[in-house]
Design an enzyme around this catalytic site. Structure first.
Site, PDB file in Angstrom:
ATOM      1  CB  SER A   1      -8.033   3.551   2.810  1.00  0.00           C
ATOM      2  OG  SER A   1      -7.245   2.893   3.776  1.00  0.00           O
TER       3      SER A   1
ATOM      4  CB  SER B   1      -8.461   0.766   5.836  1.00  0.00           C
ATOM      5  OG  SER B   1      -9.190   1.959   5.741  1.00  0.00           O
TER       6      SER B   1
ATOM      7  CE  LYS C   1      -4.006   1.837   2.601  1.00  0.00           C
ATOM      8  NZ  LYS C   1      -4.896   1.578   3.761  1.00  0.00           N
TER       9      LYS C   1
END
Ligand SMILES: [Mg+2]
Ligand SMILES: [Zn+2]
Lengths: 476, 488, 95
Positions: free
Chosen positions: B156, B180, B81
């Protein structure tokens, strides 16, 4: 005529002399190339965390103990949020909700005797970077080498009443911290900085007036002037029937006046909250005891002990303890030669003179206890004349020189060879027929004169006892 | 090619170990798949093609030297990420603010993965600064759900979920502040694990909310997940909140046995307006567990009712402070045109941050502002205590708790759901887990009438990862991984 | 409206963010809606409950006072918008 009284509280920021910063392993060294002692932590890069320096915490606890404070059982760090270019994370890590130490006192000497000044609290926080305002290029330059250096902030109660008391407080505090070795307290390098909280009120009144805060002073002279100036400014306002505004001001040394920085309404809202990245500090009684027992002997204690143990005067003890280096040199020398009065004398008279003349600090003294005691013993044993010894002292005080070797290389040893002295003495008698006849006519004072001249003629190296004997012999 | 990238991480690692595949072959296959599918899904912000090729050679050499015998991930391409710092590789947080930011340090998880021989293949998309649940707030555009490109992959960690689902990476790392990792895993039919707070170092994770953030893996099955988890967990002196245990071993929990496992289901969740398809799948999953010998019980967990309120306050307060360092002075975006310092700050931050980031910063500043600290921030902290304690008590009675991961499956990308009441409800079970620092996973448990995946959330007490893994593994045996049919 | 325009402006100034006109209108509305929502937590009685700030009871995490080499300034500067002679540069701050 109405009289006014000034109420002063001080906030003193002191940089701790740890090797590394409060939350990262960067060096705290002063004067390095800009932004060279920096890492992602102290430059506020994202994704890195603060790891607390244990030594800084121990220094803070020790200062808390020395200031007679209550040390908290546990505390956290809080974030003080505001924007300024010297603050790389957008917040300063400080202690708002639970300072590490509270409710202490410091005894100061005033002209009316000693006075206890309350310590409201003491907390740990990190220093900010340095800003250089460059008006030529209309820019401000930022150096983060100081960013993250550990500070303690000591907040006094509003117990001080004049500039002299404030100066005495700072002097006492400074000495204490230097004795502990937790800070060099060099105001000119910014390792000790002071904010002044000041208000005035009618003498006899119990209520406090509105106070102003004067930020960031870094010399005792500036502090004294700022207190006097601000006090007068406030009294003038009150006398003219005005009101003092609660505001933050700064001292302009050139204009010799304080200038408004911001009013209370313009004060930042710091939005403090506990820093979730730093886990709490827990302080056990054990830890406190261990630190308490490793506190050094402080100046006041030394002054008393010196008088008792070494039989030197209070004044001498005060002078010698005016720096921790000098006190240590004195004690260690005495341990070696067991002649405390001699040691004190050398340091008091010659030592202080040399420091003043050369404009240096006690930390720059070169002479070691071994060398000083050697010199004292050489004088004591008559191996070197006291006047020559001064030259030797000066050399080894300022430079890395061994007194024994210096005396040898410069042929400064005392001369006790009677035949050499007799030759010199005979020459002096020959050159001074007046004095000789004075002596013979009963003016005994002339004898001393002849001895002195002989010693001087021998470049202060002659053994005075032998000179005495030989002159007497020659005259009779 | 498809044969390689469709394998599980453990399978491909095994083939590399057995010399049936070289690391280079695997990396090339992965890069090819990425090139083919990126134009459709937009999972990546940065593809580290050159570095991956170089690393493939290095890792192969280490394998040949017998160095990586014990590593389950040697040679496996992973996606990270883009809020996790990678030395020398842009780390943007999907924000204009950090669009060109290149860290000079690796996050601890990245270092651990590389030490274990995993190959970084690229940095994946997210909502700006991990604020959101759709990737729609990303400065680099939204990511598409590989099950249906008109739907969000979640967020996210939406790039992390879409990349693994679209076989553009074997496994990925996400970060979970309030769901997330779990929510995008559910939306993409994956396993997404949020470990116990403090078991995985946050060093190098660009923080959203420091007391809630935790890094964790997204994978296609629980075994892959466990391998990543073991590699990334463990004490790190660079993160003071990291738990002092050197290594965490989880693989022994990969056993197909849930007999007498005590499972609690908080009623609160089933009372809410749950999608009918999700309710069905969830009840079916419970039945499966009962059939396997577990004891399932409904119970009241009303204390977590105000989780979302507390979460908003705490996460925004921390975010407001964590994001103050982006001021255009030392790194990051600086406005092109400004007059004086104040304008430099305001314009750089105003232009560098998107709306959602500004909204959260403002709320954070509001709850911390003078006069509000006690009534908001401290009140939220008290509620947090209540929630944490309620969970603790629940785990005296249950080994694990079950809930649907969300009230609905992946919404359409053009749907605006940012402030709906339903969304707040949907977040309760997600965010309460973060508030209490608990471990939780989302595993696939079926699909809705539109074919979109549904997630089952399994929560345990602090350090209760093994119970979660055991339950997830047993369930996976009855419901093996499905790849998206739409995949090329 | 709990958050007035005046409060809003004050907070906006502390966080140093410029807003477009549309953003500002939307943000005040959104914030008031959010505040209304978070205020519902006051239904929860939390008297005599200590606020929780840390997940674990980890305490006293320290490093020793040792200097390790800083990452070279050069490397840190690579991300800087403006550098002059090793200094970071901002517009001149006038007292
Ligand atoms: Mg302070
Ligand atoms: Zn540093």
């Amino acid at each position: 005529m109405m009289n006014y009284e000034t109420i002063i509280g001080l906030e003193v920021h002191v940089e701790l002399s740890t090797e590394s910063k409060l939350f990262c392993p960067c060096s705290t060294r002063f004067g390095d190339k800009p932004n060279s002692n920096c890492c992602p932590v102290c430059i506020g890069m994202p994704g890195v965390f603060s790891i607390l320096n244990k030594k800084a915490v121990e220094y803070a606890i020790s200062v808390g103990i020395a200031l007679d404070c209550t040390i908290v059982k546990s505390c956290t760090f809080d974030r003080k949020n505001y924007f300024y270019p010297d603050l790389p994370k957008g917040y300063q890590i400080s202690q708002k909700y639970c300072p590490i130490a509270k409710n202490g006192r410091l005894i100061i000497d005033t002209k009316d005797g000693s006075k206890s000044i309350g310590i409201h609290e003491m907390h740990i926080e990190e220093d900010a970077g340095k800003l250089i305002h460059d008006s030529d290029n209309n820019q401000t330059l930022v150096d983060y080498n100081r960013s993250g250096v550990p500070l303690i902030e000591i907040v006094s109660e509003p117990d001080l009443r004049c500039a002299d008391e404030a100066a005495a407080f700072l002097d006492k505090l400074r000495m204490m911290l230097i004795y502990m070795g937790v800070s060099d307290c060099k105001m000119q390098e910014g390792s000790m900085r002071v904010d002044i909280n000041l208000s005035v009120r009618k003498t006899g009144s119990r209520e406090f007036g509105t106070r102003t805060e004067i930020k960031n002073l870094n010399s005792v002279k500036a502090i004294t002037k700022a207190i006097e100036g601000e006090s007068k400014r406030q009294i003038d306002i009150l006398k003219a029937g005005g009101v003092v505004d609660k505001e933050t001001r700064r001292w302009d040394d050139n204009k010799n006046e304080s200038i408004r920085m911001r009013t209370k309404e313009e004060e930042d809202d710091y939005r403090y909250f506990p820093d979730p990245d730093i886990v709490p500090i827990e302080i056990s009684d054990n830890w406190i005891d261990r630190l308490r027992s490793s506190l050094p002997e402080f100046r006041d204690e030394k002054i008393i002990r010196y008088q008792k143990e070494y039989g030197i005067s209070k004044y001498d003890a005060e002078v010698i303890t005016s720096s921790v280096e000098m006190a240590k040199l004195f004690e260690d020398t005495t341990k070696l030669c067991d002649l405390p009065k001699e040691a004190a004398n050398w340091l008091m008279v010659e030592g202080m003179r040399l420091l003043n003349e050369n404009n240096i600090d006690a930390c720059d003294i070169c002479i070691t206890p071994e060398r000083l005691s050697k010199l004292i013993l050489m004088v004591e044993q008559g191996r070197v004349n006291r006047i020559k010894a001064k030259e030797v002292f000066e050399k080894s005080f300022l430079e890395n020189i061994d007194p024994e070797e210096y005396v040898k290389n410069h042929r400064l040893e005392m001369i006790s060879d009677a035949s050499v002295i007799r030759l010199a003495a005979m020459k002096v008698l020959e050159d001074n027929p007046g004095a000789v006849s004075d002596y013979k006519n009963g003016k005994k004072k002339a004898f001393g004169n002849l001895v002195g001249q002989t010693i001087k003629a021998m470049d202060h190296k002659a053994d005075p006892a032998i000179v005495n004997a030989i002159i007497k012999e020659l005259l009779e | 090619m498809k044969e390689i990238t469709a394998m599980s991480a453990m399978k491909v690692a095994d083939k590399i170990k057995k010399r049936e595949l070289s690391v280079q072959e695997v990396v090339e296959a992965q890069l090819k798949a990425i090139k083919l599918r990126e134009p459709i899904y937009n999972c990546y912000i940065t593809i580290t093609e050159d570095k991956a090729r170089e690393d493939a050679i290095k890792v192969q050499r280490r394998i040949d030297n017998g160095e990586l015998k014990d590593s389950p991930l040697a040679g496996v391409p992973v996606a990270i990420k883009d809020n996790i710092c990678t030395e020398g590789v842009k780390t943007t947080c999907a924000s204009k603010m950090l669009a060109d930011y290149v860290p000079s340090y690796n996050a601890t998880v990245v270092k651990r993965l590389e030490d274990a021989g995993a190959v970084l293949i690229g940095k994946v998309n997210l909502d700006e600064f991990a604020m959101g649940g759709t990737t729609k707030t990303s400065y680099f555009g939204e990511t598409k759900n590989p099950w249906n490109i008109y739907h969000t992959p979640g967020g996210s960690s939406g790039g992390s979920s879409a990349a693994v689902s679209a076989e553009e990476a074997f496994v990925s790392l996400g970060s979970d502040t309030g769901g997330s990792i779990r929510q995008p895993a559910a939306y993409c039919g994956l396993v997404g694990f949020k470990p116990t707070y403090g078991t995985v170092s946050r060093y190098g994770l660009i923080p959203l909310a420091s007391s809630l953030d935790q890094i964790g893996p997204l994978s296609r099955n629980i075994s892959d997940c466990v391998s990543v988890l073991e590699v990334i967990s463990g004490h790190d002196p660079m993160d003071a909140t990291s738990v002092k245990q050197e290594r965490f071993i989880y693989r022994q929990a990969l056993i197909d046995d849930v007999k007498n496992m005590r499972i609690g289901v908080p009623k609160l969740y089933l009372e809410e307006d749950l999608d009918e398809d999700i309710r069905c799948c969830f009840m079916e999953a419970i039945k499966t567990f009962e059939e396997m010998g577990a004891k399932v019980e409904l119970f009241d967990l009303d204390e977590i009712r105000y989780s979302v309120q507390a979460y908003y306050i705490i996460s925004c307060a921390e975010a407001c402070s964590n994001l103050a360092r982006y001021d255009g002075v030392r790194y990051g975006y600086r406005a092109g045109d400004y007059e004086g310092l104040d304008e430099l700050y305001k314009k750089s931050r105003g232009e560098g941050f998107g709306y959602e980031v500004k909204r959260r910063i403002m709320l954070g500043a509001y709850v911390l502002s003078s006069g509000n600290y006690e009534s908001y921030y401290n009140k939220a902290g008290r509620i947090r205590s209540i929630i944490s304690k309620a969970y603790e008590e629940a785990f005296n009675r249950y080994d694990v708790l079950f809930s649907p991961e969300s009230l609905s499956t992946a919404p359409q990308l053009n749907e605006d759901s940012s402030l709906s009441k339903r969304k707040h409800h949907s977040e309760i079970l997600n965010v309460s887990v973060n508030l209490a620092g608990l471990p939780a996973v989302s595993i696939p448990c079926g699909r809705d009438k539109n074919g979109l995946p549904i997630g089952l959330q399994i929560i345990s007490k602090k350090f209760g990862e093994r119970s979660i893994i055991q339950a997830a593994y047993a369930f996976e045996k009855t419901k093996p991984y499905e790849r998206p049919q739409a995949l090329l | 409206m709990k958050l007035t325009q005046e409060d809003f402006n004050k907070i906006l100034n502390t966080v140093k963010i410029s807003l477009s006109e549309e953003e500002e209108i939307k943000l005040i509305k959104d914030l008031n809606q959010l505040i209304e929502f978070i205020d519902t937590m006051n239904e929860q009685d939390s008297e005599n409950v200590e606020p929780m700030a840390y997940i674990h009871s980890i305490k006293n995490v320290y490093r020793d006072d040792e200097v390790t080499d800083s990452i070279s300034g050069q490397k840190l500067h690579e991300n800087a918008p403006e550098i002059s002679d090793d200094y970071y540069v901002v517009p001149r701050i006038i007292h």
